[in-house]
Write a protein that holds these residues in place. Structure first.
Motif: not given
Length: 384
Positions: A287-292
């Motif tokens: 998973y990706r997290i916005d802003g990371h």
């Protein structure tokens, strides 16, 4: 050779056939994220990526291109989920593979289609010849990735040279960000050294730096979001691993924190969580997290097994060859190698074990049948 014949016979007798069907496709999980079954992903023809020998293709068409090599049984930690406090009985050094034998067997696999090797242990960095082994393995023609899984205790000072010698992927194990808890979990000091190794890996340009975290209820499940913070501004991939049973680790289902529960904790704090499209042989849900800058992953060994997509083989420090981490069956490659077996003879031993893989796994009849159905569908799709 009598020894060679016995090695082949030991695995040939396990072969079997099975047929079935499996429903596949995409669906939305309760977060609205698209999820795919492993079977659906495995409809891709693996032969498009390489041209392996039949040695690495099992009876259901799975291509095994990933070899994990244990360089030692020794470790400088005593992690509670990994081994008993008194340690484990060690194999006499004369019965362990020599550097030449490691490279010789690795070359056999690579020339047959393996393109990724991961060095493990025990703790691989405690070997005095680790740099030389990396240099020799990275020079094998056809090898794309040379990786290592390490506890990071002695890694920081060795990593610059290891990188120069061809180590191009790194996993560092760290189960807590609390020094006192680290000492409790590992029965040793060294928390700062592990953090130093993570920082060194980032500084040397490893991208991503993978951090393995085994999550245990009542122990470190309260640190999940603290670990996610490591990904905010650095190319770190935190990999949350479900607590698994191993010999001597006193496994208890009450300590198991399932994937969906870990994901709940992340979703409750972070917005913009996006599922990454995984490779067919990927063991993690990514998973990706916005802003990371980094990513988070979940390895669901207990609640959602990924056996249908597994492309891993294992060579133990004593030269035994395993086709499944959870399977008890092993066949020695050291003994026929030392007895003078030719490469073709060693290939036949390996091929016999790979083709017998499924029957070596100690699953229930129901679980094994589900696995057979998924694998058979993949074989039928590839043949179309």
């Amino acid at each position: 050779m009598e020894l060679f014949s016995k090695s082949v016979s030991a695995v040939r007798g396990l072969r079997s056939r099975a047929v079935g069907s499996c429903k596949t496709g995409g669906s939305l999980d309760h977060y609205g994220l698209t999820m795919y079954t492993t079977c659906a992903k495995l409809s891709e023809d693996p032969s498009k990526e390489s041209s392996p020998s039949d040695m690495l293709i099992d009876s259901f068409g799975r291509l095994h291109t990933y070899l994990r090599i244990s360089l030692t049984e020794r470790c400088n930690l005593r992690c509670q989920y990994c081994m008993p406090s008194e340690g484990v009985e060690l194999t006499p050094s004369s019965q362990l593979l020599s550097p030449n034998e490691i490279v010789s067997l690795a070359n056999l696999f690579v020339t047959s289609g393996v393109n990724k090797i991961r060095l493990t242990g025990g703790e691989p960095t405690i070997r005095k010849d680790i740099e030389d082994i990396c240099l020799r393995l990275s020079s094998l023609k056809g090898l794309k990735t040379l990786a290592m899984t390490t506890n990071g205790i002695t890694l920081a000072r060795k990593l610059p040279k290891l990188k120069d010698f061809g180590l191009n992927s790194i996993n560092i194990s760290l189960d807590t960000l609390v020094p006192a808890k680290f000492e409790f979990l590992t029965r040793r000091k060294g928390h700062e050294k592990v953090l130093e190794s993570i920082n060194a890996a980032v500084g040397l340009g490893y991208n991503p730096v993978k951090v393995n975290c085994v999550v245990m209820r009542g122990v470190n499940d309260d640190e999940i979001c603290d670990f996610v913070e490591l990904t905010r501004s650095r190319p770190i991939n935190v990999r949350f691993i479900e607590f698994m049973p191993f010999d001597g680790n006193v496994w208890n289902v009450k300590k198991l924190v399932p994937y969906y529960e870990m994901l709940d904790k992340v979703v409750s704090k972070y917005q913009g969580l996006q599922r990454i499209q995984d490779h067919p042989s990927e063991t993690a849900k990514n998973y990706r997290i916005d802003g990371h800058d980094g990513t988070v992953s979940f390895i669901t060994s207990m609640t959602e097994h990924f056996c249908a997509g597994c492309n891993r083989l294992r060579l133990l420090a004593d030269g035994n060859f395993k086709v499944c981490l959870f399977g008890p069956s092993e066949v020695s490659l050291r003994d026929p190698l030392r007895a003078g077996a030719e490469e073709d003879e060693l290939r036949e031993i390996i091929s016999a074990a790979v083709h017998s893989l499924l029957l070596m796994i100690p699953w229930s009849r129901e679980r094994k049948q589900r696995m057979l159905e998924c694998l058979t569908l993949r074989k039928l799709r590839i043949g179309q």
